[in-house]
Motif scaffolding. Structure first.
Motif, PDB file in Angstrom:
ATOM      1  N   LEU A 385       0.705  -1.147   0.267  1.00 13.43           N
ATOM      2  CA  LEU A 385      -0.068  -0.078   0.022  1.00 13.43           C
ATOM      3  C   LEU A 385       0.718   1.260  -0.048  1.00 13.43           C
ATOM      4  N   MET A 386       1.823   1.045   0.748  1.00 11.03           N
ATOM      5  CA  MET A 386       2.921   2.236   0.792  1.00 11.03           C
ATOM      6  C   MET A 386       3.465   2.628  -0.566  1.00 11.03           C
ATOM      7  N   PHE A 387       3.903   1.559  -1.292  1.00  5.14           N
ATOM      8  CA  PHE A 387       4.335   1.674  -2.569  1.00  5.14           C
ATOM      9  C   PHE A 387       3.486   2.054  -3.391  1.00  5.14           C
ATOM     10  N   ALA A 388       2.133   1.475  -3.528  1.00  2.99           N
ATOM     11  CA  ALA A 388       1.317   2.314  -4.146  1.00  2.99           C
ATOM     12  C   ALA A 388       0.901   4.105  -4.116  1.00  2.99           C
ATOM     13  N   GLU A 389       1.130   4.139  -2.670  1.00  6.44           N
ATOM     14  CA  GLU A 389       0.879   5.549  -2.459  1.00  6.44           C
ATOM     15  C   GLU A 389       2.216   6.178  -3.032  1.00  6.44           C
ATOM     16  N   ALA A 390       3.460   5.880  -2.881  1.00  8.98           N
ATOM     17  CA  ALA A 390       4.588   6.586  -3.310  1.00  8.98           C
ATOM     18  C   ALA A 390       4.513   6.605  -4.850  1.00  8.98           C
ATOM     19  N   GLU A 391       4.058   5.536  -5.560  1.00  8.75           N
ATOM     20  CA  GLU A 391       3.951   5.563  -7.014  1.00  8.75           C
ATOM     21  C   GLU A 391       2.674   6.601  -7.328  1.00  8.75           C
ATOM     22  N   PHE A 392       1.634   6.716  -6.628  1.00  5.39           N
ATOM     23  CA  PHE A 392       0.662   7.455  -7.042  1.00  5.39           C
ATOM     24  C   PHE A 392       1.270   8.862  -6.907  1.00  5.39           C
ATOM     25  N   MET A 393       1.716   9.329  -5.872  1.00  7.03           N
ATOM     26  CA  MET A 393       2.304  10.817  -5.571  1.00  7.03           C
ATOM     27  C   MET A 393       3.242  11.071  -6.766  1.00  7.03           C
ATOM     28  N   LEU A 394       4.074   9.989  -6.960  1.00  5.09           N
ATOM     29  CA  LEU A 394       4.932  10.427  -7.947  1.00  5.09           C
ATOM     30  C   LEU A 394       4.584  10.538  -9.684  1.00  5.09           C
ATOM     31  N   ASN A 395       3.829   9.418  -9.975  1.00  7.76           N
ATOM     32  CA  ASN A 395       3.162   9.200 -11.209  1.00  7.76           C
ATOM     33  C   ASN A 395       1.477   9.028 -11.365  1.00  7.76           C
ATOM     34  N   GLY A 396       0.808   9.499 -10.388  1.00 10.66           N
ATOM     35  CA  GLY A 396      -0.573   9.127 -10.571  1.00 10.66           C
ATOM     36  C   GLY A 396      -1.017   7.664 -10.677  1.00 10.66           C
ATOM     37  N   SER A 397      -2.194   7.596 -11.262  1.00  8.26           N
ATOM     38  CA  SER A 397      -2.931   6.365 -11.156  1.00  8.26           C
ATOM     39  C   SER A 397      -2.313   5.360 -12.103  1.00  8.26           C
ATOM     40  N   THR A 398      -0.875   4.877 -11.805  1.00  7.17           N
ATOM     41  CA  THR A 398      -0.236   4.141 -12.930  1.00  7.17           C
ATOM     42  C   THR A 398      -0.578   2.591 -12.550  1.00  7.17           C
ATOM     43  N   ALA A 399      -0.259   1.862 -13.407  1.00  6.72           N
ATOM     44  CA  ALA A 399      -0.328   0.294 -13.386  1.00  6.72           C
ATOM     45  C   ALA A 399       0.342  -0.421 -12.276  1.00  6.72           C
ATOM     46  N   PRO A 400       1.803   0.202 -11.945  1.00  2.76           N
ATOM     47  CA  PRO A 400       2.365  -0.441 -10.984  1.00  2.76           C
ATOM     48  C   PRO A 400       1.638  -0.176  -9.569  1.00  2.76           C
ATOM     49  N   ALA A 401       1.170   0.966  -9.249  1.00  5.26           N
ATOM     50  CA  ALA A 401       0.389   1.401  -8.263  1.00  5.26           C
ATOM     51  C   ALA A 401      -0.925   0.493  -8.166  1.00  5.26           C
ATOM     52  N   LEU A 402      -1.638   0.408  -9.073  1.00  9.71           N
ATOM     53  CA  LEU A 402      -3.011  -0.481  -9.054  1.00  9.71           C
ATOM     54  C   LEU A 402      -2.613  -1.885  -8.775  1.00  9.71           C
ATOM     55  N   GLU A 403      -1.415  -2.319  -9.723  1.00 10.43           N
ATOM     56  CA  GLU A 403      -1.129  -3.647  -9.361  1.00 10.43           C
ATOM     57  C   GLU A 403      -0.771  -3.938  -7.688  1.00 10.43           C
ATOM     58  N   ALA A 404      -0.227  -2.990  -7.062  1.00  8.00           N
ATOM     59  CA  ALA A 404       0.266  -3.115  -5.734  1.00  8.00           C
ATOM     60  C   ALA A 404      -1.105  -3.149  -4.867  1.00  8.00           C
ATOM     61  N   ILE A 405      -2.023  -2.199  -5.238  1.00  8.30           N
ATOM     62  CA  ILE A 405      -3.063  -1.786  -4.119  1.00  8.30           C
ATOM     63  C   ILE A 405      -3.967  -3.377  -4.594  1.00  8.30           C
ATOM     64  N   ASN A 406      -4.167  -3.568  -5.696  1.00  7.58           N
ATOM     65  CA  ASN A 406      -5.081  -4.747  -6.095  1.00  7.58           C
ATOM     66  C   ASN A 406      -4.322  -6.026  -5.544  1.00  7.58           C
ATOM     67  N   GLU A 407      -3.126  -6.231  -5.287  1.00 10.66           N
ATOM     68  CA  GLU A 407      -2.827  -7.436  -4.625  1.00 10.66           C
ATOM     69  C   GLU A 407      -3.210  -7.624  -3.293  1.00 10.66           C
ATOM     70  N   VAL A 408      -3.234  -6.480  -2.561  1.00  9.53           N
ATOM     71  CA  VAL A 408      -3.838  -6.536  -1.289  1.00  9.53           C
ATOM     72  C   VAL A 408      -5.373  -6.903  -1.382  1.00  9.53           C
ATOM     73  N   ARG A 409      -6.041  -6.014  -2.199  1.00  3.53           N
ATOM     74  CA  ARG A 409      -7.503  -6.505  -2.557  1.00  3.53           C
ATOM     75  C   ARG A 409      -7.958  -7.716  -2.774  1.00  3.53           C
ATOM     76  N   ALA A 410      -7.071  -8.200  -3.609  1.00  3.90           N
ATOM     77  CA  ALA A 410      -7.249  -9.556  -4.579  1.00  3.90           C
ATOM     78  C   ALA A 410      -7.532 -10.564  -3.104  1.00  3.90           C
ATOM     79  N   ARG A 411      -6.517 -10.484  -2.163  1.00  7.60           N
ATOM     80  CA  ARG A 411      -6.253 -11.487  -1.141  1.00  7.60           C
ATOM     81  C   ARG A 411      -7.593 -11.508  -0.352  1.00  7.60           C
ATOM     82  N   VAL A 412      -8.194 -10.627  -0.160  1.00  5.09           N
ATOM     83  CA  VAL A 412      -9.529 -10.775   0.374  1.00  5.09           C
ATOM     84  C   VAL A 412     -10.957 -10.480  -0.441  1.00  5.09           C
ATOM     85  N   ASP A 413     -10.758 -10.956  -1.633  1.00  5.10           N
ATOM     86  CA  ASP A 413     -11.706 -11.059  -2.525  1.00  5.10           C
ATOM     87  C   ASP A 413     -12.494  -9.747  -2.844  1.00  5.10           C
ATOM     88  N   MET A 414     -11.699  -8.754  -2.708  1.00  6.19           N
ATOM     89  CA  MET A 414     -12.361  -7.416  -3.140  1.00  6.19           C
ATOM     90  C   MET A 414     -11.889  -7.300  -4.806  1.00  6.19           C
TER      91      MET A 414
END
Lengths: 495, 996
Positions: A385-414
């Motif tokens: 999540l912190m990686f996603a935040e750092a990446e988002f703050m640097l580059n906005g809604s990018t694939a690496p940011a989404l990938e990181a947050i979605n990994e967290v979400r996928a674990r709980v079926d979100m």
């Protein structure tokens, strides 16, 4: 006359002069530096009053002045202020002793480096807490005995403390091992140092540096546990998701304190989270908005987010099928909400408590220090999540940011997010990390204490509201003892 | 040819002298006069009888064949005057230049006490004795001339020449006399040991002549608590809590509302108290001859506590002997004591059983819930942290057993007339076993309601203190000059070594030894040695019994300080003027024996823990490591030290005046004193960022005590049927801290586990003064509460606190905040008094002893618990809380969330500590001697006595004598803080005294 009777040597103690000679001494010294983490003044209990109890998620009851900091009402005399401060500085000073003496010990170089790495980490970790708690703290990097007049140390420029923390963690990164043998599990690794270094950069809005550090440990050495709840049970301590956790053990010792034999080294903060009536402590409930946030979106199976049941005890008949299990809102003793609180609708804490209903072995409810359930303080989901935040703050809604947050979400079926806003990151951090001692400091680093807490006094309705807030009170009052004992010490603004 | 000589011995007024010695000169044949002064002795018709009596000039009368010899003894002017026991010797009262109070054994022996120190309460001016609540095993606190230290240190006790820390092991019945050395002139001979005063105790010795004598004394009594506290019953409790929950907008708890059980109404206080017995049995055998005396005494004291599960037993044996062989003299005293103390620390403890919970379950076992185990105690009853204090006290096994030896052996040799060398060897030893076994139990499922693993906590401590003392005394009278000097060397080595065991998980609750435990958790042990070495000297000089001078000097070295700060020198100097002996007073008969005296001196104290200077590593900084999470050993530095500590010094100036009036029937002593204690050790908190957890001592505080002491004694011998004496005393005391140095005000006096503290020790104020807000009524409307600008959020019905000051000491600032706290009084009385009346009428004797204190405050912890603590019972009076319809009350509204912070430290908790009581009363009847002699007794007396028959006080707690709260380690700062100290008993006793 009996001659020379006035010269009495103390036969009870080892003196510092005769210590720091062998590898064994070095090990005992570094263990001594870890020890404050299990002091009741620190993570086994009191720290929560200065972290989660201050957050917007928690509505603390005014049980005593130790919870007053949560409504900006803390006083410099509060033991919530000085006990926690004191234990954190014990970590610092003991790390300083190790860093000063271990280099001179003739011992195995790798072991020496590892111990020095741990000491750098412990010093940095405590300073990170001190800085976020009190902001204006003295920067001490040598043994107290080497300082001419320790009673008149000045508080350091926070920027200098940040620099020291960064430098220490870079040292730790180099010196601490990748892993420890099984009989040493729980000690600091370079992964922990790297993760914390990334967090330290993120807190300073050094997003590029933060991202770089997070990326280093997103190399497969850490993974999310399949079951979210495994991060909060005694059965799966020190798992593959964990970067740093406080090692706790319930061995029947229940005495309060830190550095005496026979004292407790188990969790004693559980009663401070537990739903009303279960432990007699009755310290807090969770604000309703947290539950609303959880319930705002559903899993891919159109069920409640499974993390909700782990984190909260709330009034619902719904269940969620997750990882082959049917989750429902239960607390201690496998009791349902209506069994415990008929006709009520308050939301209560549940994380760390009796979520596996294994006869309460995982959670304390009878006597102090009765749970050996480790307290996870840095885990891979947070790194993502912190990686996603750092990446988002640097580059906005990018694939690496989404990938990181979605990994967290996928674990709980979100369901996966397809685009990202800062709000999404904030919300995800609440859902993933509530009651893991990070929410208040997130709000603090985002500069949103006024917006999220002060302007919403209803979040602190169980205690004194937030009317006591004055600018500066997002930090805790410097303990009165320090002001009294040190003529050059200054109280924090707002007090 | 032997004849039987009979006769009568009287004083010069014709009063019979019972107990006078009648000895056939040059033999060991002797007897004593009976109660009416009669004697009978077989003597050679050519022999000479020596008739002697203490305080009278001995007479020698030749028998010369007479069969009746009546003797009238003259008072011995030199002996009549009281001889007072002082440090390293005795002195005639008229020669005394210091302030010394004495208490006679006869006064002490009239009543029974668990601690002999209680016997001096109220009997001498300037000595404050305070019972620490009414627990049978609790020691009394003794403070001489005000607190002059910031620690719990008390006076030095010198028992038959052995220096020790208390007199708890003594049988009060063994005490011959007690001298209290109050000013520095008297106490400086004990130098470093005397900063808090000196109490010299002399035990009873044998008597010469008259054969073996036996004294027996037995008493039995019953005790009952003087008062009970009015805790709310179940219905009232439920109503109070319901009202609080309603006020707070919180749901009611089932136990108080929908599921209120009318069959449960527990009164844990009543259930825990009882009428308890107290028994004291004393036997003493004594006697002697010209060359030796002996005294052997046995005592057994057995006191049940008025709180169940508490009691105290003391058994003592004492052997005192003296031997005289020409210039050689040998004395020894040995006291053996065994005490067994079973305290009940749980009675009335914070968060005791609620009245809505059953004390016993259906099977009669202790319980603290009548709900199934899976019901959360807290959500049903409203309180989760609840135990059963009586149950806990009953299932737990607590015993403190102490076997002790206190004694000395002294040999002296008179080198030539007037010069005597004495070697005194003293021994103080105890073996203490402190045993607590907590079995597994289950009262309820809450945090404190059950114990899963039995736990044993046992500590054995051996203490040995040995004293060696060499003294050389020289007395010489030539012409009108009288010189008395003593010089000496002494050292004392004290060692405490203890080994304990903390163990858990036992195979059964009946196995109670550590070796059987599955978890042998810890073996706390320590070895502490303290030594002291001293040189001392005293010169007393008097000229013509008119001008008196005393000078003393003592030099002490203590192992507790570093080498160059180790030695302290303590001088004193005193002058006395016996104005009564001046020629110009010869014709003054209204006032006689007028004496003026003045002294100045310094005494000290090495009042720091042993090894305070020694840096040490903490060996218990553990951390669980590895898969098995075993605790790994860790070391750390947690102790800060200050190497530069040295002696505390008390400098006392004393001016005293004594005289007799009304034909010596009235005797007056008064003293003014000013005691300034400097370099007082105060424990300073180092900055916590040093990582040190301890407080470190610094010699930076000063304390001042000023006072006036008055003692008057009136005795009247009306006729042979009736005589009486009245003795009264009072003390005024003014105590003030005058400096603290770098130390900040000391905030202590915690009165609840919720952390609130009630005392503050600061410059300009007495030690441990109460500090907090001032209650100024109750807010009658929300608007009024809002307008007060309190930092908290009071509303109608909450306590209104006074706006006293703003920041920087300015006047009222329209805001109620921490600046509005002030000093609210202090726990030490500024006036104390005692009144002792004794009278005899024919065979009846009566003594009445009253005492009282005035001007002090008590912090009544019951007020916190009874109105504010949400976790335990309430006072019935909480029903009288403010409501919109009950506005004429001083009890704030019922609330558990307390947003107005009613519970903050304030004068709401403070009550007047003044009391006046009839502490002791005794009525005795002595069987006429002709009757008792038929039973071969020299004396038979029956008596009835009562203790605490009445006490006038406004205090609403158990009893206004509260001692010091035990919550904090530094108890002096919790003086007068009463968290329901053990209740005090009223005792009625019957007793029998027999002498053979």
């Amino acid at each position: 006359c009996r001659t020379d009777i006035l010269e009495q040597e103390n036969p009870n103690a080892v003196t510092p002069q005769s210590f720091w000679k062998t590898e064994d001494d070095a090990t005992k010294g570094i263990i001594g530096a870890y020890s404050p983490f299990t002091h009741i003044w620190y993570y086994t209990r009191f720290e929560i009053f200065l972290s989660d109890y201050r957050a917007d998620t928690v509505n603390a009851f005014a049980t005593s002045e130790r919870t007053a900091a949560g409504s900006f009402n803390g006083v410099p005399q509060s033991n919530g202020a000085f006990w926690v401060w004191s234990a954190m500085f014990q970590g610092v000073t003991r790390a300083n002793e190790v860093l000063a003496h271990v280099p001179d010990i003739d011992m195995d170089q790798t072991k020496k480096n590892n111990i020095l790495g741990e000491a750098y980490f412990i010093r940095a970790f405590n300073y990170f807490n001190l800085l976020n708690g009190w902001r204006n703290v003295p920067l001490i990097t040598t043994p107290i005995g080497d300082i001419d007049n320790p009673n008149s140390l000045e508080q350091a420029d926070p920027a200098d403390v940040w620099t020291q923390i960064e430098n220490d963690l870079m040292e730790a990164q180099q010196l601490a091992p990748d892993s420890w043998p099984l009989d040493m599990t729980g000690r600091v690794t370079n992964g922990a140092a790297t993760g914390l270094l990334g967090k330290v950069f993120l807190y300073q809005e050094k997003y590029a540096e933060a991202k770089a550090e997070f990326a280093k440990i997103m190399d497969g050495r850490y993974e999310l546990m399949e079951d979210y709840a495994d991060n909060f049970t005694e059965a799966s301590e020190n798992n593959k998701e964990s970067l740093f956790e406080v090692q706790l053990v319930a061995d029947g010792n229940s005495g309060w304190g830190g550095d005496n034999a026979g004292l407790g080294k188990g969790a004693a903060f559980h009663p401070d989270i537990a739903p009303r009536g279960f432990t007699g402590q009755d310290g807090m409930r969770i604000n309703n908005w947290v539950l609303d946030l959880f319930l705002d979106e559903r899993t891919v199976n159109d069920e409640i987010d499974p993390r909700t049941y782990t984190t909260l005890f709330f009034d619902t008949d719904e269940t969620t099928t997750y990882n082959g299990k049917v989750l429902s809102s239960k607390t201690y003793g496998d009791l349902s909400y209506q069994e415990v609180f008929p006709g009520e609708s308050f939301v209560w804490g549940n994380k760390w408590l009796d979520i596996t209903f294994d006869n309460k072995t995982g959670s304390q409810d009878g006597g102090w220090h009765q749970s050996g359930n480790n307290l996870r303080l840095l885990r891979y989901a947070d790194i993502l999540l912190m990686f996603a935040e750092a990446e988002f703050m640097l580059n906005g809604s990018t694939a690496p940011a989404l990938e990181a947050i979605n990994e967290v979400r996928a674990r709980v079926d979100m369901p996966a997010l397809t685009s990202l806003t800062m709000q999404d990151i904030e919300d995800e951090r609440v859902k993933e990390l509530t009651l893991e001692r990070t929410r208040y400091f997130d709000i603090l680093r985002w500069g949103k204490v006024e917006e999220y807490i002060v302007n919403k006094p209803e979040l602190k309705s169980e205690s004194a509201g937030t009317s006591s807030y004055k600018p500066g009170r997002e930090y805790i009052a410097i303990p009165q003892n320090e002001i009294d004992a040190n003529p050059v010490f200054k109280q924090n603004p707002g007090y | 040819q032997e004849v039987t000589v009979t006769g009568n011995v009287t004083d010069n007024t014709g009063q019979p002298l019972p107990g006078a010695n009648v000895l056939v000169k040059g033999t060991t044949n002797g007897t004593q006069t009976d109660f009416d002064g009669n004697y009978s002795i077989l003597a050679d018709s050519n022999a000479t009888l020596v008739i002697s009596y203490i305080g009278f000039v001995s007479q020698e009368v030749a028998v010369s064949g007479k069969s009746t010899i009546n003797v009238s003894l003259e008072e011995d002017a030199s002996q009549l005057e009281e001889v007072v026991v002082i440090g390293y010797g005795t002195q005639k009262k008229s020669d005394l230049t210091g302030s010394v109070s004495t208490v006679d054994g006869d006064e002490i022996n009239k009543f029974t006490y668990n601690d002999a120190a209680q016997a001096i309460q109220g009997r001498t001016a300037g000595v404050r004795v305070e019972a620490n609540g009414g627990s049978p095993g609790a020691n009394a606190l003794v403070t001489i001339r005000g607190s002059s230290t910031l620690s719990d240190a008390g006076p030095l006790y010198v028992i038959d020449g052995m220096l020790t820390g208390d007199m708890a092991t003594l049988n009060p019945g063994d005490i011959e006399s007690i001298s209290v050395l109050k000013d520095a002139s008297a106490s400086a001979i004990y130098g470093s040991r005397a900063a808090n005063g000196v109490i010299i105790v002399t035990t009873k010795k044998g008597t010469k002549g008259g054969g073996m004598k036996v004294d027996l004394d037995y008493s039995y009594g019953l005790q009952k608590s003087v008062k009970n506290i009015d805790w709310a019953n179940a219905r009232d409790y439920a109503d109070i809590v319901n009202r609080a929950r309603d006020n707070d907008g919180n749901p009611r708890f089932p136990a108080n509302d929908t599921q209120f059980n009318p069959n449960i109404d527990s009164d844990i206080q009543r259930e825990s108290l009882r009428t308890a017995a107290v028994m004291n049995a004393n036997a003493r055998i004594y006697g002697g001859n010209e060359h030796s005396t002996y005294s052997l005494s046995l005592n057994h004291y057995d006191q049940e506590g008025i709180v169940k599960q508490s009691d105290y037993k003391r058994t003592t044996a004492r052997v005192n002997a003296t031997m005289n062989m020409g210039r050689f003299k040998l004395e020894n005293t040995i006291g053996l004591t065994r005490t067994i103390d079973n305290p009940n620390p749980y009675f009335n403890r914070e968060r005791d059983l609620l009245p809505t919970m059953a004390i016993y379950d259906d099977e009669g076992n202790f319980s603290a819930s009548d709900q199934p185990d899976n019901v959360a105690i807290g959500s049903f009853y409203g309180v989760g942290n609840v135990s059963n204090s009586l149950g806990l006290a009953t299932v737990e096994d607590r015993t403190v057993t102490r076997n002790s030896v206190l004694g000395n052996l002294a040999g002296s040799f008179e080198v030539f007339d007037g010069l005597t060398y004495k070697l005194n060897l003293g021994l103080d030893y105890y073996a203490n076993n402190n045993f607590t076994f907590t079995p597994t139990y289950f009262f309820n499922a809450g945090t404190f309601g059950n114990n899963k693993f039995a736990e044993l906590n046992e500590v054995n401590t051996n203490f040995l203190s040995t004293l060696i003392e060499h003294t050389l005394t020289y007395s010489k009278q030539f012409n009108k000059h009288n010189i008395n000097t003593v010089i000496g060397y002494t050292d004392q080595v004290s060692n405490t070594r203890s080994l304990g065991a903390l163990a858990r998980k036992f195979p059964s609750n009946d196995v109670r030894v550590a070796s059987a435990a599955e978890d042998k958790v810890n073996f706390p042990s320590q070895d502490l040695t303290k030594t002291i070495q001293s040189y001392f000297g005293r010169l007393s000089y008097s000229f013509d019994s008119r001008y008196l001078l005393t000078a003393t000097l003592r030099r002490d070295g203590s192992s507790l300080f570093k080498k160059d700060l180790r030695w302290g020198t303590f001088p004193s100097f005193a002058l006395g003027w016996n104005i009564g002996n001046e020629s110009f007073m010869e014709n003054v008969s209204a006032i006689t024996d007028l004496k003026l005296r003045a002294s100045y001196g310094e005494v000290g104290s090495d009042n720091v823990p042993i090894y305070s200077l020694s840096p040490e590593l903490n060996l218990n900084s553990e951390y669980p490591i590895g898969e098995s999470q075993n605790r790994a050993t860790g070391y750390s530095i947690t102790k800060g030290i200050n190497e530069n500590i040295t002696w505390e010094t008390s400098k006392t100036t004393d001016i005293g005046l004594e005289f007799n009036a009304l034909n010596k029937k009235l005797n007056i002593t008064m003293d003014y004193f000013y005691k300034k204690s400097e370099d007082v050790l105060v424990e300073l908190g180092l900055p916590l960022y040093t990582g040190f957890g301890n407080r470190v001592p610094f010699n930076t505080a000063s304390i001042e005590n000023k006072g006036f002491e008055f003692l008057a004694n009136y005795s009247e011998y009306v006729n042979e049927d009736f005589s009486f004496s009245i003795s009264g005393n009072f003390t005024t005391l003014n105590n003030k801290v005058t400096a603290l140095g770098d130390a900040t005000p000391i905030i202590e006096g915690q009165f609840t586990s919720n952390g609130l503290k009630g005392t503050k020790t600061d410059v300009g104020q007495p030690v441990s003064s109460f500090f907090g807000y001032v209650v100024d009524g109750i807010y009658q409307t929300d608007a009024e509460a809002l307008a007060a600008n309190d930092n908290n959020n009071p509303q109608a019905g909450d306590l209104k606190f006074k706006d006293i000051a703003g920041p920087d000491g300015s006047g009222p600032d329209g805001v109620i905040d921490e600046n509005d706290q002030k000093f609210l009084g202090n726990p030490a009385p500024n006036f104390e008094y005692g009144l002792n009346i004794s009278a005899t009428y024919k065979n009846l004797d009566l003594s009445l002893f009253f005492n009282g204190v005035a001007g002090n405050k008590i912090l009544n912890g019951n007020i916190y618990r009874g109105y504010f603590d949400t976790e335990g019972p309430y006072l019935t009076d909480a029903l009288n809380a403010w409501t919109p319809t009950n506005t004429d009350t001083n009890i704030p509204r019922n609330t558990q969330t307390d947003p107005g912070f009613n519970r903050r430290p304030s004068d709401f908790y403070l009550e007047k500590g003044d009391y006046f009581r009839l502490k002791n009363m005794q009525l005795g009847y002595t069987i006429p001697s002709d009757l008792s002699e038929k039973m071969r007794m020299s004396k038979l007396r029956i008596y009835a006595s009562a203790t605490n028959l009445f006490t006038l006080t406004q205090y609403t707690g158990y009893y206004p004598e509260v001692g010091r709260n035990t919550r904090s380690a530094r108890r002096i700062f919790s003086s007068g803080v009463d968290e329901s100290a053990y209740p005090t008993a009223r005792t009625i006793q019957l007793g029998l005294q027999i002498a053979f």
